[in-house]
Design a protein around this motif. Sequence first.
Motif, PDB file in Angstrom:
ATOM      1  N   VAL A 191      -3.406   5.295  -8.446  1.00  0.00           N
ATOM      2  CA  VAL A 191      -4.681   5.928  -8.135  1.00  0.00           C
ATOM      3  C   VAL A 191      -5.508   6.019  -9.411  1.00  0.00           C
ATOM      4  O   VAL A 191      -5.068   6.613 -10.399  1.00  0.00           O
ATOM      5  N   PRO A 192      -6.696   5.434  -9.444  1.00  0.00           N
ATOM      6  CA  PRO A 192      -7.549   5.525 -10.636  1.00  0.00           C
ATOM      7  C   PRO A 192      -7.890   6.982 -10.953  1.00  0.00           C
ATOM      8  O   PRO A 192      -8.016   7.812 -10.043  1.00  0.00           O
ATOM      9  N   PRO A 193      -8.042   7.315 -12.243  1.00  0.00           N
ATOM     10  CA  PRO A 193      -8.345   8.706 -12.621  1.00  0.00           C
ATOM     11  C   PRO A 193      -9.605   9.253 -11.948  1.00  0.00           C
ATOM     12  O   PRO A 193      -9.699  10.450 -11.682  1.00  0.00           O
ATOM     13  N   SER A 194     -10.560   8.379 -11.663  1.00  0.00           N
ATOM     14  CA  SER A 194     -11.823   8.836 -11.085  1.00  0.00           C
ATOM     15  C   SER A 194     -11.762   8.965  -9.566  1.00  0.00           C
ATOM     16  O   SER A 194     -12.756   9.347  -8.939  1.00  0.00           O
ATOM     17  N   THR A 195     -10.614   8.659  -8.972  1.00  0.00           N
ATOM     18  CA  THR A 195     -10.495   8.665  -7.519  1.00  0.00           C
ATOM     19  C   THR A 195      -9.659   9.837  -7.039  1.00  0.00           C
ATOM     20  O   THR A 195      -8.597  10.124  -7.599  1.00  0.00           O
ATOM     21  N   ASP A 196     -10.128  10.496  -6.008  1.00  0.00           N
ATOM     22  CA  ASP A 196      -9.374  11.580  -5.402  1.00  0.00           C
ATOM     23  C   ASP A 196      -8.143  11.009  -4.698  1.00  0.00           C
ATOM     24  O   ASP A 196      -8.220   9.974  -4.015  1.00  0.00           O
ATOM     25  N   VAL A 197      -7.000  11.684  -4.847  1.00  0.00           N
ATOM     26  CA  VAL A 197      -5.755  11.182  -4.274  1.00  0.00           C
ATOM     27  C   VAL A 197      -5.832  11.145  -2.747  1.00  0.00           C
ATOM     28  O   VAL A 197      -5.253  10.273  -2.100  1.00  0.00           O
ATOM     29  N   VAL A 198      -6.532  12.115  -2.170  1.00  0.00           N
ATOM     30  CA  VAL A 198      -6.677  12.124  -0.712  1.00  0.00           C
ATOM     31  C   VAL A 198      -7.349  10.838  -0.247  1.00  0.00           C
ATOM     32  O   VAL A 198      -6.878  10.161   0.679  1.00  0.00           O
ATOM     33  N   ARG A 199      -8.438  10.490  -0.918  1.00  0.00           N
ATOM     34  CA  ARG A 199      -9.158   9.268  -0.548  1.00  0.00           C
ATOM     35  C   ARG A 199      -8.277   8.044  -0.755  1.00  0.00           C
ATOM     36  O   ARG A 199      -8.232   7.144   0.097  1.00  0.00           O
ATOM     37  N   ALA A 200      -7.557   8.008  -1.897  1.00  0.00           N
ATOM     38  CA  ALA A 200      -6.689   6.868  -2.179  1.00  0.00           C
ATOM     39  C   ALA A 200      -5.602   6.727  -1.114  1.00  0.00           C
ATOM     40  O   ALA A 200      -5.287   5.618  -0.675  1.00  0.00           O
ATOM     41  N   GLY A 201      -5.035   7.844  -0.698  1.00  0.00           N
ATOM     42  CA  GLY A 201      -4.016   7.796   0.339  1.00  0.00           C
ATOM     43  C   GLY A 201      -4.558   7.277   1.649  1.00  0.00           C
ATOM     44  O   GLY A 201      -3.919   6.472   2.338  1.00  0.00           O
ATOM     45  N   GLN A 202      -5.737   7.726   2.012  1.00  0.00           N
ATOM     46  CA  GLN A 202      -6.344   7.252   3.247  1.00  0.00           C
ATOM     47  C   GLN A 202      -6.645   5.758   3.173  1.00  0.00           C
ATOM     48  O   GLN A 202      -6.462   5.020   4.150  1.00  0.00           O
ATOM     49  N   GLU A 203      -7.095   5.306   2.008  1.00  0.00           N
ATOM     50  CA  GLU A 203      -7.353   3.878   1.830  1.00  0.00           C
ATOM     51  C   GLU A 203      -6.064   3.069   1.939  1.00  0.00           C
ATOM     52  O   GLU A 203      -6.039   1.990   2.544  1.00  0.00           O
ATOM     53  N   LEU A 204      -4.989   3.589   1.341  1.00  0.00           N
ATOM     54  CA  LEU A 204      -3.720   2.877   1.378  1.00  0.00           C
ATOM     55  C   LEU A 204      -3.198   2.753   2.806  1.00  0.00           C
ATOM     56  O   LEU A 204      -2.775   1.677   3.245  1.00  0.00           O
ATOM     57  N   PHE A 205      -3.233   3.839   3.555  1.00  0.00           N
ATOM     58  CA  PHE A 205      -2.752   3.780   4.927  1.00  0.00           C
ATOM     59  C   PHE A 205      -3.670   2.923   5.803  1.00  0.00           C
ATOM     60  O   PHE A 205      -3.215   2.263   6.738  1.00  0.00           O
ATOM     61  N   GLY A 206      -4.959   2.931   5.489  1.00  0.00           N
ATOM     62  CA  GLY A 206      -5.863   2.035   6.198  1.00  0.00           C
ATOM     63  C   GLY A 206      -5.518   0.575   5.933  1.00  0.00           C
ATOM     64  O   GLY A 206      -5.562  -0.266   6.839  1.00  0.00           O
ATOM     65  N   TRP A 207      -5.153   0.281   4.685  1.00  0.00           N
ATOM     66  CA  TRP A 207      -4.753  -1.083   4.320  1.00  0.00           C
ATOM     67  C   TRP A 207      -3.496  -1.489   5.084  1.00  0.00           C
ATOM     68  O   TRP A 207      -3.405  -2.606   5.607  1.00  0.00           O
ATOM     69  N   LEU A 208      -2.528  -0.589   5.152  1.00  0.00           N
ATOM     70  CA  LEU A 208      -1.306  -0.861   5.906  1.00  0.00           C
ATOM     71  C   LEU A 208      -1.619  -1.120   7.379  1.00  0.00           C
ATOM     72  O   LEU A 208      -1.039  -2.015   8.009  1.00  0.00           O
ATOM     73  N   HIS A 209      -2.520  -0.337   7.903  1.00  0.00           N
ATOM     74  CA  HIS A 209      -2.901  -0.492   9.303  1.00  0.00           C
ATOM     75  C   HIS A 209      -3.532  -1.859   9.556  1.00  0.00           C
ATOM     76  O   HIS A 209      -3.188  -2.551  10.532  1.00  0.00           O
ATOM     77  N   ARG A 210      -4.437  -2.271   8.669  1.00  0.00           N
ATOM     78  CA  ARG A 210      -5.103  -3.554   8.867  1.00  0.00           C
ATOM     79  C   ARG A 210      -4.130  -4.727   8.747  1.00  0.00           C
ATOM     80  O   ARG A 210      -4.312  -5.759   9.391  1.00  0.00           O
ATOM     81  N   HIS A 211      -3.105  -4.553   7.922  1.00  0.00           N
ATOM     82  CA  HIS A 211      -2.119  -5.617   7.753  1.00  0.00           C
ATOM     83  C   HIS A 211      -0.922  -5.455   8.687  1.00  0.00           C
ATOM     84  O   HIS A 211       0.007  -6.256   8.635  1.00  0.00           O
ATOM     85  N   ARG A 212      -0.978  -4.395   9.509  1.00  0.00           N
ATOM     86  CA  ARG A 212       0.031  -4.149  10.543  1.00  0.00           C
ATOM     87  C   ARG A 212       1.454  -4.162   9.963  1.00  0.00           C
ATOM     88  O   ARG A 212       2.384  -4.734  10.537  1.00  0.00           O
ATOM     89  N   LEU A 213       1.639  -3.527   8.824  1.00  0.00           N
ATOM     90  CA  LEU A 213       2.960  -3.429   8.216  1.00  0.00           C
ATOM     91  C   LEU A 213       3.670  -2.184   8.741  1.00  0.00           C
ATOM     92  O   LEU A 213       3.078  -1.104   8.825  1.00  0.00           O
ATOM     93  N   ALA A 214       4.935  -2.326   9.067  1.00  0.00           N
ATOM     94  CA  ALA A 214       5.722  -1.207   9.578  1.00  0.00           C
ATOM     95  C   ALA A 214       6.236  -0.360   8.431  1.00  0.00           C
ATOM     96  O   ALA A 214       6.690  -0.884   7.409  1.00  0.00           O
ATOM     97  N   ILE A 215       6.162   0.950   8.562  1.00  0.00           N
ATOM     98  CA  ILE A 215       6.714   1.871   7.575  1.00  0.00           C
ATOM     99  C   ILE A 215       8.207   2.008   7.844  1.00  0.00           C
ATOM    100  O   ILE A 215       8.619   2.370   8.941  1.00  0.00           O
ATOM    101  N   THR A 216       9.032   1.724   6.834  1.00  0.00           N
ATOM    102  CA  THR A 216      10.477   1.681   7.026  1.00  0.00           C
ATOM    103  C   THR A 216      11.243   2.722   6.226  1.00  0.00           C
ATOM    104  O   THR A 216      12.471   2.735   6.257  1.00  0.00           O
ATOM    105  N   GLY A 217      10.552   3.564   5.503  1.00  0.00           N
ATOM    106  CA  GLY A 217      11.231   4.576   4.700  1.00  0.00           C
ATOM    107  C   GLY A 217      10.281   5.694   4.353  1.00  0.00           C
ATOM    108  O   GLY A 217       9.144   5.738   4.830  1.00  0.00           O
TER     109      GLY A 217
END
Length: 275
Positions: A191-217
Amino acid sequence: MPGRGAEVWRIGQLAHMVGVSERTLRHYDKIGLLTPAAVDQATGYRRYGVAELSRLERIRGLRRLGLPLRQIADLLDAPETQLRQALFEIVAGIRRDIDALAVTAAHAEDHLATPMSILPQETTLGSRRLRVRRSRLDHPSELAAICPAPPGTLLTWLRGQPTGGFTAAVTTDRDGERLTLPARTVVRAVVPPSTDVVRAGQELFGWLHRHRLAITGPTVEEHLVDADGAHAVVLEVAVGPPEPAEVHRRSIAEEGACLARCRRTASRLAQRGEQ
């Protein structure tokens, strides 16, 4: 030396006739790939005949088929079966490169279509041993009470919208349960220092969703601090092959919501401590 009346060309003439540079012909001579028919001892001029012309055209033909010069040197006079095997390997390598480039292009297009502050990377990690304190929670809002202060790590086991209780854990230096995260494929992002972790987390999960990757752990949110006091947050999600779209949508939404609630509460607690 070509006999009287034989067709011979100086290096510049051959280069112009075939469409290559004189520098290329000199390089081929230097590496032993195409030596002149003769070299004038007085002037140093290279002379080429029909045999050299034919060899040069074969070299160029093999280059167009994707063969590197180091292989061409071994294949110019090789049997056709050996040449075909080399070409088969070249084609297989080109197809692998095309597949890799297609993946890279897809990631770049995704970033252009959905700008993000993070750059998720898929990688493979070895096993990791932790000591943790587990908590059984009844609702995602309870994560706020157990979020660790940095440095520390929060792990959550949420695969979708919980219908009951679920498990979370924070790392501890002592009196903790031993936990081993096995070798795994993860998607992680700093997470870049200038980015809120909440926003970064939402972006990451959005990326996973778009790539349809299954969460395994478990999802890992790790806070790191170096000797100079610089602070970084790394988000890490263990992933596997794509899962059915409807299951994945529930998992992404719940993980993102939990991460957001946890980080907002942690931020409020940190602000109180500074007052």
